[in-house]
Enzyme design. Structure first.
Site, mmCIF file in Angstrom:
data_model
loop_
_atom_site.group_PDB
_atom_site.id
_atom_site.type_symbol
_atom_site.label_atom_id
_atom_site.label_comp_id
_atom_site.label_asym_id
_atom_site.label_seq_id
_atom_site.Cartn_x
_atom_site.Cartn_y
_atom_site.Cartn_z
ATOM 1 N N SER A 197 0.805 -1.233 0.000
ATOM 2 C CA SER A 197 0.000 0.000 0.000
ATOM 3 C C SER A 197 0.829 1.270 0.000
ATOM 4 O O SER A 197 0.281 2.357 -0.219
ATOM 5 C CB SER A 197 -0.912 0.012 1.223
ATOM 6 O OG SER A 197 -1.699 -1.153 1.206
ATOM 7 N N ASP B 52 -12.173 15.414 -7.923
ATOM 8 C CA ASP B 52 -12.258 15.571 -6.470
ATOM 9 C C ASP B 52 -13.469 14.873 -5.874
ATOM 10 O O ASP B 52 -13.462 14.481 -4.707
ATOM 11 C CB ASP B 52 -12.327 17.060 -6.109
ATOM 12 C CG ASP B 52 -10.990 17.743 -6.378
ATOM 13 O OD1 ASP B 52 -10.016 17.004 -6.672
ATOM 14 O OD2 ASP B 52 -10.933 18.980 -6.300
ATOM 15 N N HIS C 270 -14.903 -0.249 4.161
ATOM 16 C CA HIS C 270 -14.712 1.102 4.656
ATOM 17 C C HIS C 270 -15.929 1.986 4.427
ATOM 18 O O HIS C 270 -15.910 3.168 4.743
ATOM 19 C CB HIS C 270 -13.515 1.754 3.957
ATOM 20 C CG HIS C 270 -12.200 1.116 4.305
ATOM 21 N ND1 HIS C 270 -11.617 0.121 3.568
ATOM 22 C CD2 HIS C 270 -11.364 1.353 5.355
ATOM 23 C CE1 HIS C 270 -10.478 -0.244 4.117
ATOM 24 N NE2 HIS C 270 -10.298 0.490 5.220
ATOM 25 N N CYS D 211 -7.721 1.973 1.765
ATOM 26 C CA CYS D 211 -8.808 1.171 1.220
ATOM 27 C C CYS D 211 -8.418 0.576 -0.127
ATOM 28 O O CYS D 211 -8.147 1.288 -1.100
ATOM 29 C CB CYS D 211 -10.074 2.029 1.062
ATOM 30 S SG CYS D 211 -11.399 1.087 0.266
#
Lengths: 363, 631
Positions: B335, B353, B378, B391
């Site tokens: 990650s 965004d 999540h 995530c």
């Protein structure tokens, strides 16, 4: 006739030349070992010279025919000694060539076998009615010389084994070898040479390789030859003077009092000194040839020429090796190299030559 | 004997005539033999004429050289210092026993070898190896002598023993205790045969001590001095008669590293008893502040006395202590790759965004179900949450939008798949997979499902800890990538790459990374009071072949990664941590935290005191026991 008893009939030229060579040898041994653990070697060598002269006197008094008659017995004794050497011998430089005889002296049987082979071959050839050698004569001679050759080569001392072969080669030359046989033998040697390579010990192979290219291993096997050539070359025409040879004195030259004595001599006495030594040896050999020509019978002639060719071979190999023109084989320079066995055996041979000479009118 | 005479009895000719007749047949041969004798003498005389008359000068000069003995004067190697001038690698004066080849007697080799506990065969081989070199190159035999070897040398040193043995002063390389910074500084050793034959070491001679790895190797030419010579005239006892000339040795130059020993020690201590690596960089300049690889080894062992068995045990150790994990471990980043994915997605316009993903603990892509590390999911996540809480499902979707070749483009822009160019030997490049890469290496086309793995830093993607620090440092700097280096270059270097990242996009990714530590992210336990540290954890599965090797052992655990930097604006330090089999990224985070904290603590103390404070490092840097001198 008691003519041979006259001391005047001795070959005085031969004797004086031999003493001169041995004397130069002793001086050179003194100079080369002046600062080493062997510094008493020159004194021992002087004792060997005196003993050699005595032995020569005795040998020349004995009728060489008596010795020829005993040749088979001497030969058998030689073989026994050669078999005994590896068993009782003391180990020097990795091979057993010497038998200790007490008082710090060692005796090298292989040196005396040379003398016995000279006698044996002379007897064999003299007994032949013909002046031509037949094939079976060659076989017999080959076998007689081959056995001690093999025993000595196994010590291992290939150099000495080769000196035996040189006696045999001279013998068959004077004995009258047919040219066909000579060609055949030559061919056989050439064919067997590669096979012989596998029989050689590693160090012997290395020596031959080094002979062909000394720089291949300059600190190892090539070291001796390179340092010897430097010593000889540095001597120049006039030499550097007694005990002034830096190669010799600084111990760069190995075994400067034995196998490489001529290099030490060449460094300290130059080309002029070498010419003097060669002149003495030339005189010595020519004197022996003269005695051969004057010999009362074929046996005497064969003895003289056997001794002559043996000494010539020693000189060629030893003096040639010092300048890199012959492979390194540990055979001594007759009369000059330090060593009692060699000195005594050479003087015995000169005694034999004198024995022949003393009897030149005896027939 | 009688019969020999009897043969001649019937002959009645006078004696003189008789022997003439009997030997006449050989007269021609004897004459021929005389010619042979003359020929032999001519042959021999020519040999002596050649050497003594024609080449006297050449051989006289050789003989002259033979009287001169030259002894080497060894040049000390330069010291290695840290950025504050503290000595990391030093020299200790000792004696070296050498074999002078000018006085060498081949017959002496065996007894010398036996007396010094050396293998005679090896020594002979060594002598042979030197045969092409001029004789004044001495052969180093031993640096440190045991008591019985010392007794042997004392008994046989000198002309009456082995004149080829010489003791000369030498400098013994000493490294700090416990293999501190061992992979960074490397070690020295005698030049090997293969090195001698390689053009890289062309102006080195046999017996030279050279740097084998690390800084010692990379900066070997800087550190190495020029050996001197002492030429003396010797007499036949090898005693010095006259000193002909001395060529003084030129010592090697000292080398100042960018490493901060205090940080190095903190990082070393944090990694104690763990396998992995720590790389701390100043992203503004690329200066390496600390570089750790564990497990380590004691470089002192290599200086001269390492035995074959000892070396073999180091090489065969399954945990590979000689392997420099900081620049050579090529592993999936897990990650820690996600910030790069996030920036790539923003920069390429793949997401905006408002982009969110709903995570329910996994998602199906191309007919296969990919899990998220949080089983319960999540919920709905945006970019910042996705980075902070790592995530997976979010990044699967991002990866799918980007496609492998866009991911590869940005990964390469970050420095992955290429060497960073650090001034240390042996750096590895890692792997950035792409469609072209797969065709080139495996002759197969790329499957879209593989992109999903790469999106969370798995699959064929591998990076080194150094690359990770370099990449995240550059990202935090807004796209300015500096070449990592352990020694300051002569003049300031321009960036190796400059990417025109939109500062807004960079800020969003950095915000996410700050939330990892300071918000409700995966490394919130590693928060440093008073310092805003940002970062990213990573938990990476082992490559399948490693898994096979380590099956049935406790070593199958995932690798833990953490990469962090501080402060978020204009960062001064970036730290990448790899803890092999550390299980989870949040286990690696405290290591980076310790280093970053130490960096700022030191900075504050310097500001407060106005000088360099006493350091932890100096206490640890007591040199090893120097009682190894011969005399």
């Amino acid at each position: 006739m008691a003519a041979y008893r006259s001391i005047r009939n001795l070959d005085w030229v031969l004797l004086l030349v031999a003493i001169a060579i041995a004397g130069l040898g002793i001086l050179q041994i003194y100079s080369a070992t002046i600062d080493t653990a062997w510094r008493s070697a020159w004194w021992k060598q002087a004792v060997f010279l005196a003993s050699g002269l005595l032995v020569m006197w005795i040998t020349s008094r004995i009728d060489y025919h008596t010795l020829l008659g005993q040749a088979p017995v001497l030969y058998a004794a030689s073989l026994a000694l050669l078999v005994l050497t590896p068993l009782a011998g003391s180990l020097v430089w990795g091979s057993r060539r010497w038998i200790p005889v007490g008082f710090g002296f060692k005796f090298q049987p292989s040196e005396f076998v040379k003398l016995v082979l000279v006698l044996l071959i002379a007897r064999y050839l003299a007994e032949l009615k013909s002046d031509r050698l037949e094939g079976r004569d060659l076989w017999k001679l080959g076998l007689l010389v081959g056995i001690p050759c093999g025993l000595v080569a196994a010590q291992p001392d290939l150099g000495t084994a080769l000196t035996y072969a040189s006696i045999a080669v001279a013998g068959v030359f004077f004995g009258g070898i047919r040219w066909q046989h000579a060609l055949l033998l030559g061919a056989a040697v050439i064919v067997l040479m590669p096979a012989g390579w596998f029989v050689l010990k590693d160090y012997q192979k290395a020596r031959l390789e080094t002979f062909l290219d000394p720089m291949k291993d300059p600190t190892g096997k090539g070291y001796q030859v390179i340092q010897s050539k430097i010593a000889v070359g540095a001597g120049g025409i006039w030499g550097r003077g007694v005990a002034r040879g830096s190669q010799t004195q600084l111990r760069f030259l190995p075994v400067a009092h034995t196998d490489f004595i001529i290099s030490a001599f060449a460094e300290e006495h130059g080309f002029v000194g070498i010419l003097v030594v060669f002149g003495l040896y030339f005189l010595l050999l020519m004197q022996i040839v003269q005695n051969a020509q004057a010999a009362p019978d074929r046996a005497g002639m064969f003895i003289c020429m056997g001794v002559c060719s043996l000494l010539l071979f020693h000189l060629l190999v030893n003096a040639g090796m010092a300048v890199g023109r012959m492979p390194v084989t540990g055979i001594p320079l007759p009369l000059m190299s330090y060593g009692g066995s060699s000195m005594l055996s050479v003087f015995m041979m000169l005694g034999l030559v004198n024995s022949v000479r003393l009897r030149r009118f005896a027939a | 004997m009688r019969h020999l005479r009897a043969e001649r009895e019937p002959d009645s000719l006078p004696a003189r005539t008789l022997f003439r007749d009997e030997t006449k047949f050989a007269a021609g041969k004897i004459a021929a033999f005389q010619y042979l004798i003359v020929a032999v003498f001519v042959f021999l005389a020519l040999g002596y004429w050649d050497l003594q008359v024609l080449n006297e000068e050449f051989y006289s000069e050789k003989a002259q050289q033979n009287q001169i003995k030259s002894l080497p004067i060894l040049a000390p190697r330069g010291k290695i210092l840290d950025r504050d001038g503290r000595v990391i690698v030093d020299n200790h004066e000792s004696y070296r026993l050498i074999l002078s080849r000018e006085n060498l007697r081949p017959a002496h080799l065996r007894p010398i070898a036996l007396g010094l506990n050396l293998d005679p065969g090896e020594l002979e081989a060594k002598v042979r190896r030197y045969s092409k070199q001029p004789t004044y190159f001495a052969i180093p035999l031993k640096e440190e002598l045991s008591l019985d070897e010392l007794a042997f040398v004392e008994a046989f040193l000198g002309p009456s023993g082995f004149p080829e043995l010489e003791l000369i002063k030498s400098q013994y390389r000493i490294y700090p205790k416990g293999g501190l910074a061992a992979h960074l500084v490397g070690y020295v050793g005698e030049i090997s045969d293969s090195e001698l034959n390689s053009p890289d070491w062309a102006h080195h001679n046999p017996g030279d001590i050279i740097g084998k790895t690390g800084v010692e190797r990379y900066y070997n030419e800087h550190l190495t001095g020029v050996d001197g010579q002492r030429q003396v005239r010797v007499d036949n006892r090898m005693n010095t008669r006259e000193v002909l000339g001395i060529k003084e040795a030129v010592p090697g130059r000292d080398l100042q590293l960018t490493i901060d020993l205090d940080l190095q020690v903190v990082a070393e201590l944090a990694m104690e008893n763990r396998r992995g690596a720590v790389v701390a960089l100043d992203p503004r300049s690329g200066e390496v502040l600390a570089l750790v690889s564990h497990p380590s080894y004691d470089p002192n062992r290599f200086s001269s006395r390492i035995t074959a068995r000892e070396y073999a045990s180091l090489v065969q150790d399954p945990y590979r202590p000689l392997f420099n994990r900081a620049l050579q471990a090529q592993l999936a980043p897990g990650s820690t790759f996600k910030p790069i994915m996030a920036l790539a997605a923003l920069e390429s316009g793949a997401i905006d965004d408002d982009f969110t993903v709903h995570c329910s603990g996994g998602a199906t892509w191309y007919g296969r179900f990919f899990k998220c590390h949080r089983r319960g999911g999540h919920g709905t996540v945006n970019l910042k949450t996705a980075i902070a809480q790592s995530c997976d499902v979010f990044f699967y979707a991002v990866g799918n939008r980007l496609g492998i070749d866009t991911i590869a483009h940005y990964a390469e822009l970050m420095g992955f798949g290429n060497r960073t160019g650090v001034d240390l030997p042996g750096e590895k490049e890692g792997v950035v997979p792409s469609t072209r890469w797969k065709i080139r290496t495996q002759r197969e086309k790329w499957y879209a499902g593989e992109t999903i793995s790469v999106a969370i830093g798995q699959g064929a993607l591998t990076v080194t800890p150094l690359q990770l620090a370099h990449a995240i440092g550059g990202l935090a700097m807004g796209g300015v990538f500096m070449r990592p280096h352990v020694v300051r270059p002569g003049k300031p270097e321009p960036p190796v790459r400059k990417a025109d990242f939109n500062p807004e996009n960079v800020r969003k990714v950095v915000d996410g990374m700050c939330a990892v530590v300071n918000g409700w992210g995966t490394a919130s336990a590693s928060r440093i009071p008073g310092i805003e540290m940002c970062g990213k954890t990573g938990t990476a599965q082992l490559a399948s072949n490693d898994l096979l090797r380590l099956k049935n052992s406790s070593d199958w655990h995932d690798n833990a990664w953490f990469v962090g930097f501080a402060p978020p604006e204009n960062p001064e330090i970036v730290v990448a941590v790899l803890w092999e089999n550390g299980e989870h990224g949040d286990m690696a985070a405290p290591i980076a935290r310790d280093v970053i904290k130490a960096y700022f603590d030191k900075k504050q103390r310097i500001e407060r005191l106005g000088r360099q404070p006493a350091s932890l490092a100096s206490a640890l840097l007591q040199p090893p026991d120097p009682a190894r001198s011969v005399r």
